[in-house]
Enzyme design. Structure first.
Site, mmCIF file in Angstrom:
data_model
loop_
_atom_site.group_PDB
_atom_site.id
_atom_site.type_symbol
_atom_site.label_atom_id
_atom_site.label_comp_id
_atom_site.label_asym_id
_atom_site.label_seq_id
_atom_site.Cartn_x
_atom_site.Cartn_y
_atom_site.Cartn_z
ATOM 1 N N LYS A 131 0.874 -1.185 0.000
ATOM 2 C CA LYS A 131 0.000 0.000 0.000
ATOM 3 C C LYS A 131 0.902 1.222 0.000
ATOM 4 C CE LYS A 131 -4.399 1.034 0.195
ATOM 5 N NZ LYS A 131 -5.582 0.345 -0.329
ATOM 6 N N ASP A 171 -6.943 4.385 -4.668
ATOM 7 C CA ASP A 171 -7.613 4.191 -3.369
ATOM 8 C C ASP A 171 -8.265 5.537 -3.083
ATOM 9 O OD1 ASP A 171 -7.921 2.350 -0.907
ATOM 10 O OD2 ASP A 171 -7.211 4.178 0.016
#
Ligand code: NDP
Length: 451
Positions: A131, A171
């Site tokens: 991430k 995201d």
């Protein structure tokens, strides 16, 4: 939050990280819940401790941190912080989104990366977990400012990613526009046209149904949960939070399957439409959101609806709750309100929107609860399918991708359900998803030696 960690090895690792990372509350919550729920399977796998699997499982393989200098439209310089947490590559290249939001830092990215490892494992596709992102806030920035920021971000990130190394995606705060700017800059620097990012535009390697995937996937997952108790969506009302990508497409699929969304929200408050949000009304939501307007635009167009400034929607009476905005949306007091209002099922579209104590409350009060790592895995699953299409130099039809998405969500559901039945309590999707996701990664880590 106190976790009941029964396995001694899990407990020892928990004690170590809870001291070492005492300042990383989100990461600790994610790790604590996993160490608690995988205890029964760790009991049966003595090879894990011999190979220090858990000590490695809770540490990212690599964290990259860098500065991101950029200039605004007035020529004034700014410096943000950029990150990529490459958490675990035991079962495939790192894969996971980039988040641009002021709250981004190591705590948030480590929790998201840790969850991503298990989520990607559940999809059955060969993807490790990672991430990244930046504390850049795109609200109120011009397209040109966002472009310069994305170009600067990738000017450092490009050397750490690649189609067989690490494949980021969008995201929160990173949609099609940002992914396109980043893809353009990567191509320019490396002179390579490869599938290094997913969520790309359709004319340059994107997959049909990627935009819809997380929201649609969430509803496919809930459909399986309802089927287990002999029910379906027909006539069911739902509280949805968020009005971004996940919330919009969850609402869309819910409406298609006969359900009735009552709310949407953003960081300014929530709207309640007691008549139900229809496909036509949702088309307007997509329009105002694309114009960067806030959620109260809904009540200006549909005056029978109400806007509740600065409030969360959890006090509204409904059958289902689908938190689809961000982490930390449902605290214990929100869970108590939902239970008092007779909510039967909660499924996370966002990552960790429910605090651990609220999950415990739901489970003790008969609410069926699905964690994000299982219920929102549709986005990364279709990202995996985008990688396959890029490698093959082919594009599949919307129907083909949607059918594969539905099958993957059904498989994740069944895997989590059956695993819970075997190792924990039937219907405990938290334990089921954690154990099923973990075992595959842990076996790969043992096989690959101490790396
Ligand atoms: P978007 O940026 O499209 O939408 C985010 C929504 O959440 C907006 O309505 C936003 O409102 C709201 N929001 C953000 N911060 C807050 C806050 N602090 N309080 C209240 N509302 C807030 O993001 P996505 O829809 O893509 O992502 C939503 C969640 O789903 C995130 O947790 C993400 O990690 C997760 N997720 C997303 C996937 C995807 O494919 N997009 C895949 C899997 C998980 P505002 O605009 O006012 O900030």
């Amino acid at each position: 939050m106190e976790y009941t960690i029964k396995n001694a090895y899990c407990k020892r690792v928990w004690d170590e990280i809870s001291v070492r990372y005492a300042d990383q509350g989100h990461f600790l919550q994610a790790a604590g819940l996993v160490l608690e729920t995988i205890s029964p399977v760790v009991d049966k796998m003595p090879e894990l401790e011999k190979n220090a699997v858990l000590e490695r499982f809770v540490e990212p393989e690599r964290i990259i941190m860098f500065r991101v200098p950029w200039t605004d439209d007035q020529g004034k310089p700014h410096v943000n912080r950029g990150f990529r947490v490459q958490f675990n590559s035991a079962i495939g290249p790192y894969k996971g989104g980039l988040r641009f939001s002021p709250e981004v830092g190591l705590d948030v990215l480590k929790f998201l990366g840790f969850e991503q490892v298990l989520k990607n494992s559940l999809t059955t596709l060969p993807m490790g977990g990672g991430k990244g992102g930046s504390d850049f806030d795109a609200h109120g920035k011009s397209d040109a400012e966002v472009m310069r920021f994305c170009q600067s971000f990738v000017t450092e990130l490009y050397r750490h990613i690649g189609p067989d190394t690490d494949v980021p995606a969008g995201d929160k705060g990173v949609g099609g526009r940002e992914v396109a700017y980043m893809f353009g800059q990567y191509k320019r620097i490396t002179n390579q046209y490869v599938g290094v990012l997913t969520g790309k535009g359709l004319s340059f390697g994107g997959s049909l149904a990627r935009t819809e995937a997380t929201g649609y996937g969430l509803i496919y997952f809930v459909e399986c949960m309802l089927a287990k108790i002999g029910q379906d969506f027909k006539g069911k009302t739902a509280i949805i939070s968020g009005d971004g990508n996940v919330a919009q497409y969850a609402a869309e699929k819910l409406i298609q399957l006969g359900g009735k969304p009552l709310t949407l929200s953003d960081s300014t408050g929530y709207i309640l439409d007691e008549e139900g949000i229809t496909a036509e009304k949702l088309a307007y939501v997509k329009e105002f959101r694309a114009n960067h307007e806030k959620v109260d635009a809904y009540v200006k167009k549909f005056p029978k609806a109400k806007f509740f400034k600065g409030e969360k929607p959890w006090g509204v009476k409904a059958d289902l709750a689908l938190p689809c905005a961000t982490q930390d949306e449902i605290y214990l007091e929100d869970a108590q309100k939902l239970v008092a209002n007779g909510i039967k099922l909660v499924a996370e579209g966002a990552n960790m929107p429910t605090r651990a104590e609220a999950i415990e409350y739901f489970q003790k009060n008969g609410v069926i609860f699905a964690p994000g790592k299982a219920a929102n895995a549709g986005g990364v699953a279709v990202s995996g399918l985008e990688m396959s299409q890029n490698s093959e130099r082919l594009s599949w039809s919307f129907e083909e991708v949607d059918a594969k998405l539905k099958q993957i969500m059904t498989n994740i559901h069944d895997n989590a359900y059956e695993t819970a039945k075997k190792y924990a309590t039937e219907g405990d999707y938290v334990a089921g998803a954690n154990i099923a996701g973990f075992v595959k990664v842990a076996n790969a880590m043992v096989a690959q030696g101490l790396v």
